[in-house]
Design a protein around this motif. Structure first.
Motif, mmCIF file in Angstrom:
data_model
loop_
_atom_site.group_PDB
_atom_site.id
_atom_site.type_symbol
_atom_site.label_atom_id
_atom_site.label_comp_id
_atom_site.label_asym_id
_atom_site.label_seq_id
_atom_site.Cartn_x
_atom_site.Cartn_y
_atom_site.Cartn_z
ATOM 1 N N GLU A 359 0.821 -1.209 0.000
ATOM 2 C CA GLU A 359 0.000 0.000 0.000
ATOM 3 C C GLU A 359 0.853 1.257 0.000
ATOM 4 N N SER A 360 1.979 1.203 0.693
ATOM 5 C CA SER A 360 2.911 2.334 0.695
ATOM 6 C C SER A 360 3.471 2.577 -0.700
ATOM 7 N N ILE A 361 3.766 1.489 -1.423
ATOM 8 C CA ILE A 361 4.244 1.604 -2.805
ATOM 9 C C ILE A 361 3.164 2.225 -3.682
ATOM 10 N N MET A 362 1.930 1.763 -3.481
ATOM 11 C CA MET A 362 0.808 2.297 -4.260
ATOM 12 C C MET A 362 0.684 3.808 -4.084
ATOM 13 N N LEU A 363 0.746 4.252 -2.834
ATOM 14 C CA LEU A 363 0.569 5.674 -2.529
ATOM 15 C C LEU A 363 1.673 6.517 -3.167
ATOM 16 N N LYS A 364 2.918 6.043 -3.077
ATOM 17 C CA LYS A 364 4.044 6.810 -3.610
ATOM 18 C C LYS A 364 4.066 6.808 -5.137
ATOM 19 N N ARG A 365 3.693 5.681 -5.730
ATOM 20 C CA ARG A 365 3.840 5.536 -7.180
ATOM 21 C C ARG A 365 2.624 6.023 -7.954
ATOM 22 N N TYR A 366 1.414 5.781 -7.439
ATOM 23 C CA TYR A 366 0.208 6.052 -8.226
ATOM 24 C C TYR A 366 -0.689 7.145 -7.642
ATOM 25 N N GLY A 367 -0.448 7.561 -6.411
ATOM 26 C CA GLY A 367 -1.260 8.619 -5.827
ATOM 27 C C GLY A 367 -2.382 8.112 -4.937
ATOM 28 N N LYS A 368 -3.121 9.060 -4.337
ATOM 29 C CA LYS A 368 -4.126 8.721 -3.323
ATOM 30 C C LYS A 368 -5.312 7.945 -3.888
ATOM 31 N N ASP A 369 -5.768 8.325 -5.093
ATOM 32 C CA ASP A 369 -6.949 7.650 -5.659
ATOM 33 C C ASP A 369 -6.677 6.173 -5.922
ATOM 34 N N ALA A 370 -5.558 5.883 -6.579
ATOM 35 C CA ALA A 370 -5.186 4.490 -6.857
ATOM 36 C C ALA A 370 -4.943 3.732 -5.559
ATOM 37 N N TYR A 371 -4.361 4.418 -4.581
ATOM 38 C CA TYR A 371 -4.111 3.805 -3.268
ATOM 39 C C TYR A 371 -5.423 3.367 -2.606
ATOM 40 N N ARG A 372 -6.439 4.252 -2.646
ATOM 41 C CA ARG A 372 -7.728 3.913 -2.019
ATOM 42 C C ARG A 372 -8.387 2.734 -2.724
ATOM 43 N N MET A 373 -8.289 2.697 -4.054
ATOM 44 C CA MET A 373 -8.898 1.592 -4.805
ATOM 45 C C MET A 373 -8.176 0.273 -4.519
ATOM 46 N N PHE A 374 -6.864 0.329 -4.486
ATOM 47 C CA PHE A 374 -6.106 -0.891 -4.202
ATOM 48 C C PHE A 374 -6.387 -1.377 -2.784
ATOM 49 N N ARG A 375 -6.464 -0.453 -1.844
ATOM 50 C CA ARG A 375 -6.735 -0.815 -0.448
ATOM 51 C C ARG A 375 -8.099 -1.484 -0.317
ATOM 52 N N LEU A 376 -9.088 -0.948 -1.047
ATOM 53 C CA LEU A 376 -10.434 -1.543 -1.035
ATOM 54 C C LEU A 376 -10.385 -2.973 -1.558
ATOM 55 N N LEU A 377 -9.682 -3.187 -2.674
ATOM 56 C CA LEU A 377 -9.611 -4.524 -3.280
ATOM 57 C C LEU A 377 -8.805 -5.500 -2.424
ATOM 58 N N SER A 378 -7.769 -5.009 -1.761
ATOM 59 C CA SER A 378 -6.930 -5.904 -0.952
ATOM 60 C C SER A 378 -7.659 -6.399 0.289
ATOM 61 N N LYS A 379 -8.676 -5.654 0.731
ATOM 62 C CA LYS A 379 -9.429 -6.064 1.926
ATOM 63 C C LYS A 379 -10.668 -6.886 1.578
ATOM 64 N N ASP A 380 -10.938 -7.026 0.268
ATOM 65 C CA ASP A 380 -12.110 -7.796 -0.182
ATOM 66 C C ASP A 380 -11.629 -8.940 -1.068
ATOM 67 N N SER A 381 -11.972 -10.163 -0.684
ATOM 68 C CA SER A 381 -11.491 -11.335 -1.433
ATOM 69 C C SER A 381 -12.307 -11.599 -2.699
ATOM 70 N N SER A 382 -13.438 -10.927 -2.866
ATOM 71 C CA SER A 382 -14.285 -11.164 -4.033
ATOM 72 C C SER A 382 -13.978 -10.167 -5.153
ATOM 73 N N PHE A 383 -14.475 -10.477 -6.355
ATOM 74 C CA PHE A 383 -14.316 -9.563 -7.491
ATOM 75 C C PHE A 383 -15.259 -8.357 -7.337
ATOM 76 N N LEU A 384 -14.771 -7.196 -7.728
ATOM 77 C CA LEU A 384 -15.589 -5.986 -7.721
ATOM 78 C C LEU A 384 -15.537 -5.343 -9.104
ATOM 79 N N ASP A 385 -16.681 -4.805 -9.549
ATOM 80 C CA ASP A 385 -16.681 -4.161 -10.864
ATOM 81 C C ASP A 385 -16.206 -2.714 -10.744
ATOM 82 N N THR A 386 -15.905 -2.109 -11.887
ATOM 83 C CA THR A 386 -15.331 -0.767 -11.916
ATOM 84 C C THR A 386 -16.234 0.259 -11.265
ATOM 85 N N ASP A 387 -17.550 0.207 -11.560
ATOM 86 C CA ASP A 387 -18.479 1.203 -11.024
ATOM 87 C C ASP A 387 -18.562 1.137 -9.499
ATOM 88 N N LYS A 388 -18.557 -0.070 -8.955
ATOM 89 C CA LYS A 388 -18.649 -0.209 -7.504
ATOM 90 C C LYS A 388 -17.379 0.308 -6.830
#
Length: 513
Positions: A359-388
């Motif tokens: 997550e630290s790599i995500m924040l430094k390399r891609y910014g806050k928005d990408a970091y929040r999306m990656f963090r959401l996906l890493s805490k959820d084991s199921s697939f999520l669609d783009t809109d959600k």
């Protein structure tokens, strides 16, 4: 596992420490697998003498292990020794300062000095250790002093007997490794063992011998012989002891460093008290640990944990309820408690530390928005669609789609495409998920790449300033251009060295722990 850049980094370390000829032999062992002497001569196009000397250097410094495949005909003298490169041991050379610091803290500076000789020179006999300790001193160091220091290191398991020189190893099993199709695939094939692991297991002696100082295999370092026969044979035993080769036990150092990471992460997540309880559990179980990468701690009773906690200054102030509360914070609650025994999920602590690093790599390399999306996906084991994902992270759908595809292209996400129907027309719906095992392999390879770049830069700075490094130190103390240039070089070296050591902490987190 040895990734693409991991192998390049290991070869670079060998080149830095032992030269290009030795690194060429090592590189062929990595890329072609176990090879005989004749095969190495053929592939490297070096002379027989060069290859033999290179193998001796690699074995001496625990970077390669010879073995005999069991399909060779031993009785008919058709044995053909093969050599396998030891990736982990080569990377451990980066951690020698950490190993020395561990011994200084756990034992004393004299033990650290003796260990330094084993790290620098590889495998040594007791006599060689005595000779090395006596170098540069007016009076020779008493062999009894060195023997006592070696005994301390053996008791702590920081030093071990060298493995069998050429163990016979079964090569009949079908070796497979983790196969990566990129983060676009969710399938992982994990091999229980590799040939390198089988060779190491066959070579290592049993613990009664591995950590025994005496020549008699049946005795431990703390035992004494009382029989008349033992006294009569003492001279012969001393001769045998002088022939025993010793080396640093990397496995024990990695275990200590892993425990340190576990404790510090728990301290950060909870408090000092919970860290004290975890330390007590790890201390109480260290003598029965068989693997460095233990999934769970050995089950202990509350009385055993309490006794160990109360050995510390902070722990003496703890009540049993306080210890129970700390164990509950560590995940020992409900079904985790069986027959009043407690076992901590160590794997979960390590995985959490890995996730935070990514997550630290995500924040430094891609910014806050990408970091929040990656963090959401890493805490959820199921697939999520783009809109959600966009809705949950408050990011515009178009921007979210752009970031998600970028992370997918960089092998940080797994994507599934589902064909749907929107406004009467077929369309593609993208589903996203974090595949942790493949993600961690990708992150590990990137870290090896970064470590390689740092190491190359350090080598470049040394080569560029070779003339400056040969200037007498007295002249460098005088104010002027030379002093400024030397201070600049020192600052660069300190910065690069500190960066490499910090990066190595992350490497161990993803590979060794």
């Amino acid at each position: 596992m040895a990734t693409q850049y991991g192998i390049k980094f290991a070869v670079h370390l060998i080149s830095n420490h032992f030269g290009n000829v030795v690194s060429k032999v090592c590189e062929n062992l990595f890329h072609r697998g176990p090879l005989t002497l004749d095969q190495l001569i053929h592939y490297t196009e070096l002379t027989k003498e060069q290859v033999k000397n290179s193998l001796l250097v690699l074995v001496q410094h625990n970077c390669a292990q010879p073995f005999v495949p069991d399909d060779d005909d031993v009785n008919n003298l058709k044995v053909r020794t093969q050599y396998v490169a030891l990736f982990d041991n080569i990377i451990h050379r980066l951690r020698f300062p950490k190993f020395l610091e561990t011994v200084s803290q756990r034992l004393d500076e004299e033990c650290a000095e003796l260990l330094d000789g084993l790290l620098r020179d590889g495998r040594l006999t007791l006599k060689q250790m005595v000779d090395r300790a006596s170098q540069g001193k007016e009076n020779a160091v008493d062999s009894k002093v060195v023997r006592e220091l070696l005994c301390k290191l053996l008791t702590a398991r920081f030093v071990e007997r060298c493995p069998a020189p050429e163990p016979v190893v079964s090569t009949s099993f079908k070796e497979t490794t983790i196969r990566k199709r990129g983060a676009k695939s969710a399938k992982i094939f994990v091999a229980p063992k590799t040939l390198e692991q089988c060779v190491l297991e066959a070579a290592v002696p049993r613990d009664a011998i591995r950590f025994s100082l005496t020549a008699d295999m049946g005795l431990n370092v703390d035992e004494e012989k009382n029989s008349d026969d033992a006294q009569m044979n003492s001279v012969e035993e001393n001769v045998e002891e002088e022939q025993i080769l010793w080396r640093a036990n990397f496995e024990e150092f990695i275990r200590h460093l892993r425990h340190k990471v576990l404790i510090e992460n728990v301290r950060t997540q909870h408090d000092d008290g919970t860290a004290v309880v975890l330390r007590a559990v790890l201390e109480a179980t260290k003598t029965v640990e068989k693997k460095v990468k233990m999934q769970n701690s050995v089950p202990l009773s509350l009385d055993t944990i309490t006794t160990e906690v109360m050995k510390t200054d902070i722990g003496r102030a703890f009540t049993i309820d306080r210890i129970r509360a700390s164990l509950s914070q560590l995940g020992c609650s409900g079904s985790s408690i069986i027959d009043d025994s407690y076992s901590i999920d160590l794997k979960k602590i390590i995985e959490q530390a890995r996730n935070e690093e990514v997550e630290s790599i995500m924040l430094k390399r891609y910014g806050k928005d990408a970091y929040r999306m990656f963090r959401l996906l890493s805490k959820d084991s199921s697939f999520l669609d783009t809109d959600k994902i966009a809705a949950c992270t408050l990011v515009e759908p178009k921007k979210a789609s752009k970031f998600l595809h970028q992370l997918w292209n960089d092998n940080y996400l797994h994507k599934e495409t589902v064909t749907g129907v929107m406004v009467g027309k077929p369309s593609n719906i993208f589903l996203w998920k974090v595949n942790q095992p493949l993600l961690w392999i990708n992150v590990l390879d990137e870290m090896y790449h970064a470590a390689l770049n740092l190491s190359i830069r350090m080598a470049y700075e040394q080569e560029k300033n070779e003339e400056l490094l040969n200037v007498p130190k007295d002249k460098l103390k005088e104010p002027g251009p030379l002093q400024k240039k030397y201070k600049r070089l020192q600052n660069v070296w300190l910065l690069l060295g500190a960066s490499l050591m910090k990066l190595d902490d992350a490497l161990m987190l993803f590979h060794d722990f």
